[in-house]
Design a protein around this motif. Sequence first.
Motif, PDB file in Angstrom:
ATOM      1  N   GLY A 568       0.805  -1.216   0.000  1.00  0.00           N
ATOM      2  CA  GLY A 568       0.000   0.000   0.000  1.00  0.00           C
ATOM      3  C   GLY A 568       0.847   1.278   0.000  1.00  0.00           C
ATOM      4  N   TYR A 569       2.140   1.130  -0.340  1.00  0.00           N
ATOM      5  CA  TYR A 569       3.075   2.273  -0.279  1.00  0.00           C
ATOM      6  C   TYR A 569       3.216   2.923  -1.670  1.00  0.00           C
ATOM      7  CZ  TYR A 569       7.464   4.859   0.387  1.00  0.00           C
ATOM      8  OH  TYR A 569       8.428   5.844   0.440  1.00  0.00           O
ATOM      9  N   TYR A 570       3.252   4.252  -1.682  1.00  0.00           N
ATOM     10  CA  TYR A 570       3.513   4.985  -2.931  1.00  0.00           C
ATOM     11  C   TYR A 570       4.623   6.008  -2.682  1.00  0.00           C
ATOM     12  CZ  TYR A 570       1.184   9.224  -1.222  1.00  0.00           C
ATOM     13  OH  TYR A 570       0.878  10.349  -0.515  1.00  0.00           O
ATOM     14  N   ILE A 571       5.346   6.387  -3.753  1.00  0.00           N
ATOM     15  CA  ILE A 571       6.394   7.419  -3.692  1.00  0.00           C
ATOM     16  C   ILE A 571       6.446   8.115  -5.048  1.00  0.00           C
ATOM     17  CG2 ILE A 571       8.212   5.781  -4.358  1.00  0.00           C
ATOM     18  CD1 ILE A 571      10.138   7.437  -2.603  1.00  0.00           C
ATOM     19  N   HIS A 572       6.640   9.439  -5.016  1.00  0.00           N
ATOM     20  CA  HIS A 572       6.667  10.204  -6.279  1.00  0.00           C
ATOM     21  C   HIS A 572       7.655  11.365  -6.147  1.00  0.00           C
ATOM     22  CE1 HIS A 572       5.209  11.258 -10.207  1.00  0.00           C
ATOM     23  NE2 HIS A 572       4.860  12.480  -9.829  1.00  0.00           N
ATOM     24  N   GLU A 573       8.440  11.602  -7.217  1.00  0.00           N
ATOM     25  CA  GLU A 573       9.417  12.680  -7.225  1.00  0.00           C
ATOM     26  C   GLU A 573       8.844  13.908  -7.932  1.00  0.00           C
ATOM     27  OE1 GLU A 573      12.725  10.854  -9.164  1.00  0.00           O
ATOM     28  OE2 GLU A 573      13.662  10.258  -7.274  1.00  0.00           O
ATOM     29  N   LEU A 574       9.083  15.076  -7.352  1.00  0.00           N
ATOM     30  CA  LEU A 574       8.606  16.341  -7.912  1.00  0.00           C
ATOM     31  C   LEU A 574       9.743  17.357  -7.859  1.00  0.00           C
ATOM     32  CD1 LEU A 574       5.193  16.395  -6.077  1.00  0.00           C
ATOM     33  CD2 LEU A 574       5.466  16.185  -8.555  1.00  0.00           C
ATOM     34  N   PHE A 575       9.669  18.318  -8.787  1.00  0.00           N
ATOM     35  CA  PHE A 575      10.714  19.332  -8.838  1.00  0.00           C
ATOM     36  C   PHE A 575      10.490  20.392  -7.767  1.00  0.00           C
ATOM     37  CE2 PHE A 575      10.672  17.495 -13.069  1.00  0.00           C
ATOM     38  CZ  PHE A 575      12.015  17.209 -13.232  1.00  0.00           C
ATOM     39  N   THR A 576      11.623  20.898  -7.276  1.00  0.00           N
ATOM     40  CA  THR A 576      11.569  21.954  -6.270  1.00  0.00           C
ATOM     41  C   THR A 576      10.667  23.094  -6.753  1.00  0.00           C
ATOM     42  OG1 THR A 576      13.785  21.396  -5.519  1.00  0.00           O
ATOM     43  CG2 THR A 576      12.971  23.595  -4.964  1.00  0.00           C
ATOM     44  N   ASN A 577       9.936  23.666  -5.807  1.00  0.00           N
ATOM     45  CA  ASN A 577       9.001  24.775  -6.053  1.00  0.00           C
ATOM     46  C   ASN A 577       7.670  24.311  -6.634  1.00  0.00           C
ATOM     47  OD1 ASN A 577      10.901  26.654  -5.142  1.00  0.00           O
ATOM     48  ND2 ASN A 577      11.773  26.903  -7.194  1.00  0.00           N
ATOM     49  N   TRP A 578       7.495  22.976  -6.674  1.00  0.00           N
ATOM     50  CA  TRP A 578       6.209  22.486  -7.194  1.00  0.00           C
ATOM     51  C   TRP A 578       5.077  22.905  -6.267  1.00  0.00           C
ATOM     52  CZ3 TRP A 578       2.561  18.900  -5.296  1.00  0.00           C
ATOM     53  CH2 TRP A 578       1.566  18.501  -6.227  1.00  0.00           C
ATOM     54  N   SER A 579       3.977  23.281  -6.868  1.00  0.00           N
ATOM     55  CA  SER A 579       2.741  23.567  -6.150  1.00  0.00           C
ATOM     56  C   SER A 579       1.625  22.783  -6.801  1.00  0.00           C
ATOM     57  CB  SER A 579       2.410  25.065  -6.180  1.00  0.00           C
ATOM     58  OG  SER A 579       3.367  25.816  -5.466  1.00  0.00           O
ATOM     59  N   GLY A 580       0.756  22.203  -5.956  1.00  0.00           N
ATOM     60  CA  GLY A 580      -0.355  21.468  -6.526  1.00  0.00           C
ATOM     61  C   GLY A 580      -1.076  20.657  -5.472  1.00  0.00           C
ATOM     62  N   SER A 581      -1.804  19.654  -5.931  1.00  0.00           N
ATOM     63  CA  SER A 581      -2.596  18.819  -5.033  1.00  0.00           C
ATOM     64  C   SER A 581      -2.542  17.378  -5.508  1.00  0.00           C
ATOM     65  CB  SER A 581      -4.039  19.315  -4.971  1.00  0.00           C
ATOM     66  OG  SER A 581      -4.617  19.322  -6.265  1.00  0.00           O
ATOM     67  N   ILE A 582      -2.847  16.438  -4.573  1.00  0.00           N
ATOM     68  CA  ILE A 582      -2.857  15.024  -4.922  1.00  0.00           C
ATOM     69  C   ILE A 582      -4.149  14.404  -4.402  1.00  0.00           C
ATOM     70  CG2 ILE A 582      -0.350  14.907  -4.869  1.00  0.00           C
ATOM     71  CD1 ILE A 582      -0.529  13.432  -2.217  1.00  0.00           C
ATOM     72  N   ILE A 583      -4.630  13.384  -5.131  1.00  0.00           N
ATOM     73  CA  ILE A 583      -5.796  12.603  -4.712  1.00  0.00           C
ATOM     74  C   ILE A 583      -5.487  11.131  -4.966  1.00  0.00           C
ATOM     75  CG2 ILE A 583      -7.464  14.455  -5.146  1.00  0.00           C
ATOM     76  CD1 ILE A 583      -8.211  12.993  -7.740  1.00  0.00           C
ATOM     77  N   ALA A 584      -6.161  10.253  -4.201  1.00  0.00           N
ATOM     78  CA  ALA A 584      -6.058   8.808  -4.408  1.00  0.00           C
ATOM     79  C   ALA A 584      -7.320   8.319  -5.096  1.00  0.00           C
ATOM     80  CB  ALA A 584      -5.862   8.093  -3.077  1.00  0.00           C
ATOM     81  N   LYS A 585      -7.121   7.329  -5.967  1.00  0.00           N
ATOM     82  CA  LYS A 585      -8.266   6.887  -6.753  1.00  0.00           C
ATOM     83  C   LYS A 585      -8.055   5.427  -7.119  1.00  0.00           C
ATOM     84  CE  LYS A 585     -10.758   7.876 -11.031  1.00  0.00           C
ATOM     85  NZ  LYS A 585     -10.795   8.717 -12.251  1.00  0.00           N
ATOM     86  N   GLY A 586      -9.148   4.633  -7.041  1.00  0.00           N
ATOM     87  CA  GLY A 586      -9.058   3.268  -7.530  1.00  0.00           C
ATOM     88  C   GLY A 586      -9.827   2.268  -6.703  1.00  0.00           C
ATOM     89  N   ARG A 587     -10.250   1.191  -7.373  1.00  0.00           N
ATOM     90  CA  ARG A 587     -10.883   0.014  -6.776  1.00  0.00           C
ATOM     91  C   ARG A 587     -12.164   0.347  -6.024  1.00  0.00           C
ATOM     92  NH1 ARG A 587      -6.696  -3.403  -3.479  1.00  0.00           N
ATOM     93  NH2 ARG A 587      -8.585  -4.685  -3.292  1.00  0.00           N
ATOM     94  N   GLY A 588     -12.768   1.470  -6.356  1.00  0.00           N
ATOM     95  CA  GLY A 588     -14.057   1.796  -5.776  1.00  0.00           C
ATOM     96  C   GLY A 588     -14.005   2.282  -4.360  1.00  0.00           C
ATOM     97  N   TYR A 589     -12.830   2.648  -3.901  1.00  0.00           N
ATOM     98  CA  TYR A 589     -12.717   3.108  -2.522  1.00  0.00           C
ATOM     99  C   TYR A 589     -12.939   4.613  -2.433  1.00  0.00           C
ATOM    100  CZ  TYR A 589     -10.918  -1.342  -0.825  1.00  0.00           C
ATOM    101  OH  TYR A 589     -10.789  -2.663  -0.468  1.00  0.00           O
ATOM    102  N   LYS A 590     -13.478   4.986  -1.312  1.00  0.00           N
ATOM    103  CA  LYS A 590     -13.557   6.392  -0.951  1.00  0.00           C
ATOM    104  C   LYS A 590     -12.414   6.653   0.017  1.00  0.00           C
ATOM    105  CE  LYS A 590     -16.491   9.841   1.290  1.00  0.00           C
ATOM    106  NZ  LYS A 590     -17.802  10.097   1.962  1.00  0.00           N
ATOM    107  N   PHE A 591     -11.630   7.754  -0.304  1.00  0.00           N
ATOM    108  CA  PHE A 591     -10.409   7.982   0.451  1.00  0.00           C
ATOM    109  C   PHE A 591     -10.519   9.237   1.312  1.00  0.00           C
ATOM    110  CE2 PHE A 591      -9.128   5.476  -3.210  1.00  0.00           C
ATOM    111  CZ  PHE A 591      -8.393   4.475  -2.610  1.00  0.00           C
ATOM    112  N   ILE A 592      -9.921   9.091   2.467  1.00  0.00           N
ATOM    113  CA  ILE A 592      -9.827  10.215   3.403  1.00  0.00           C
ATOM    114  C   ILE A 592      -8.352  10.413   3.725  1.00  0.00           C
ATOM    115  CG2 ILE A 592     -10.429  11.071   5.702  1.00  0.00           C
ATOM    116  CD1 ILE A 592     -12.965   9.380   5.550  1.00  0.00           C
ATOM    117  N   PRO A 593      -7.831  11.652   3.559  1.00  0.00           N
ATOM    118  CA  PRO A 593      -8.552  12.843   3.076  1.00  0.00           C
ATOM    119  C   PRO A 593      -8.856  12.728   1.588  1.00  0.00           C
ATOM    120  CG  PRO A 593      -6.226  13.345   3.279  1.00  0.00           C
ATOM    121  CD  PRO A 593      -6.403  11.962   3.845  1.00  0.00           C
TER     122      PRO A 593
END
Length: 724
Positions: A568-593
Motif C-alpha cells: 500500500g506504499y507509494y512514492i513520487h518525485e517532484l521538482f523543487t518549487n512544485w505547487s499542486g494537489s494530490i488525490i487517491a483513486k481506484g478500486r471503488g474506494y472512498k479515500f480520506i482525506p
Amino acid sequence: MKTNNTIMILIFIWLFFYINFSIAGFINLPPGEDENSFGDVVDVSGDYIIIGSSKNTAYIFKCENGSWYYQSKLISKDSEHMGRSVSISENYALIGAKNSAYIFARNEEEWTQVAKLNPDNSNIDNHFGITVSISGKTATIVAGQGKPFSEINEVYIFEEIDRQWIKTQKITLSDISSNRGAIDVTGNYLIIGSSSEKTVYFYEKIEDNWVEKQRITEGNNFGYSVSISKTNAIVGTPNGYAIVYYRDGEKWKEQTRLGSNSEDAINFGRSVAIFKNKFALVGTPNESNGLYTNTGAVYLFTNSCNTWVLANKIKFSSMYIDFGYYVNISKNYYISNSRIRETRLNAIYVQSLKSFQKPIIISGTITDYTGKLVPDMSITFEGANNLNRQFDSYNIFSDEMGQYSQQVCFDWSGIVKFEKDCYRTTENFSNVKSEIPNVNITIPKKPIISGTITDHTGKPISDTSIIFEGGNNNGYGLWESYNIFSDEMGHYSQQVCFGWSGKIIFKKQDYSSTENFSNVKNNISDFNKTIRLNIISGYIKDILGNPLPGIEVLFNNNSGSAFTNSQGYYIHELFTNWSGSIIAKGRGYKFIPFIQHYSNISKDYYDQNFQGSKINISGFCLNSTNKPISDVTLSLNPNDDTYITDNSGFYSFDIDYLWNGKIYATKKDYLFEPEIIEYNNLKNSCGNQNFIGTFSKIRIAGTIVDNNGNTLSDVTIQIGENLD
C-alpha cells in the motif's frame, strides 16, 4: 610675352599645391600673340573654350586627353573691337564687336566665319555686340543707344534658317544697361537681367515667337548676372547672394539662395553660371584671401538630392586678383578669368567637373565567415544631407553575388543598417563627398549555447523547457525568443545571434531558474543545470488497516502519478518549487482525506497517507405486515452481483465510490415495491434501502366427503365470482 616661361611655370607649380581640386590648369596664350587684352571674356562648351581679346581676335582651345591645346584664331578683316564679348555652343561661336557680331562654324577641326550680324541702324553707336549669347542656332545680342553703357535696352535675336542667319525678333526693354546687359539663352529659354530695374525677365520661344513668360523683381542689383538652362536659372547680385530658380511648368520658382559664410566674400554673385540642374558657379572677384584684397574666389555648387550644396571653393594666392570676374560652365568643365597682380595680365583658369560628376556611391560585398557570398541581406540607409538636414531612407538588398550599391546625397551623413536573419550591425558615415567602395560586411558564425539537465542524483531530465530571450548587441538590438526542450539524455543545444545578450529560463513543472548572458560571440558548451527533486510518499490502507495495492495517486499540473505497491506504499518525485494537489483513486474506494494540497515544496514529504473505505448499500425485504421475507435475491445492475436475504430479510452490498446503477429484488410468487432503486455518483453509504413484498397467489385446500364421511374423487370445483 612680357611674362617669361619661368614665372609661368613657378606660378603653375605653386597653384598645383595651393588650390583644393584635382585636374585644373591655366590656358596659355599662343606664342607671338598680344597678351594685353587676352582673356577679358571667356566661355566654354563641351571640349571647347573660346577666349576673347578686344584686339579683334578670339581664340579657340580644345581639350584632348585631359590637356588643353590651342586650336584656332578667329579674326575678321572688317571688324572693330571684335572679341569684346564671346559665346560658344556646340559647333558655333558668337563673337561681339563694335556695332556688329560674327558667327563662326566648326567643320571638323576648322572654324570658318559664316555670318556677320548687324543692328537695324549700323550708323549709330548703339553698343550692338557688347554682350552676346548663343545656343545652337539661336544667337542673342545686346544693343542700345546713348553713351557708353547707358540706355542699353535692346536684345536682338538671330536664328539660322536655311543656312542663313536672320534677325527674327527684337526685344525692347526699359533699361538693361548695368553690367553691359546680362543675358543668356539655352534652347527655347532666354533670361535677361536688369540690375538697374532690379528685375529679370524670362522668355520662352513658343512656335516662332519669343514670349515673355514671367518677370521677377528683387532688391538692389538683382539681375546683375544671369544664366539659364532648360530646367534651372541663376540670378546673381554683387550684394552677396545668388538665387537659383527651377522651372515648374509655365512658372519659374525660387529653389534656394546661395551665399558664402566668409566675411571676405565681397561681391559674391558678381558673376554666375548654371548647367542644367547639376552645377552652379558663382564668382566673387573682390574676395580677400586673408592677406590681400581682391584676390577673388569661385564657388562651385552641385545639386544633390534637390539641394544645392557647396562642392568646391577655389582661391588663388596673392599673386592674382579679380579671380571669378567672369565664370562659365558646361557639361565637363568650368572656366574663369583672373589677373596677375603685378602685370595686370589676364590668366584663364579651367577645371574639370569629372570628379564632381561621379555619383556618390557607397558599395560593398556581404559574405559569411566562410567567405560564401550572402544574397538578400537587407541594407537600410538612414541619414540626411548636412545642408538642409532633410532625412532620407533607402532600403536595398544584396544581390546574388552578395554585392550592394547605393547612391547618396553629396555631403551625406547617416547610418547604414545591415540585417540578415538575426545578425544586425551598423556603419556610420559623416560628410560623404566622394565614392566609398569596399564597405564589406562579414557575417560571423553564430555561437551555440548547450548543456545537460540532470537531477541532484545525476539522472538526466528530459522535456525541460529552455527559453532563450534576448537580442543582438552588435549595432542595435532585435528581441528574439526561442523555446526548446531537453532530449531523453537531458541534452539541449541552441544557436543564437552573434553578439547575443539575454537570458535563459529553465522550467520544469513549477521549477524555474534564470541565467543571464552578455555579448555572446563564441560557443558556450557544458552550460549544465542541476534541478533538485523532492519526494512525496505515504501509505494507503482500508479502515481495518489492510494495505490497498494498485491505488493510483494523481498529482495535478501535469506532474504525473504513482501507484501503491503490495504494502500500500507509494512514492513520487517532484521538482523543487512544485505547487499542486494530490488525490487517491481506484478500486471503488472512498479515500480520506479526499485531497491534499502543497505549495512551493522545497523538502521531502513523508507519511502523506490515505484511508480507503467502500460505500455500503443495505436494507430489508419485508411483507406488508413488516415481517421479514427470507431468500429474496437482490441484484445489482450493471455489476451483476447478487445477495440473498437472511431470515431477518436483511441484505448488504459493498460498492465502488461514485457508483452508478440499480438494485432490484426478486422471489417466486412475490411482487416488490419499489420495483427498482437507482443511484447516481454515490458518495456515501445508504441504509434502509427496503423492499416491500406481496405474495402473488392464495391457496384454497380441503377434502370433499359425502354424508357418510367417505371421500369423493373426481369432483369439479369452480372458483370465481357470482357463481350460480
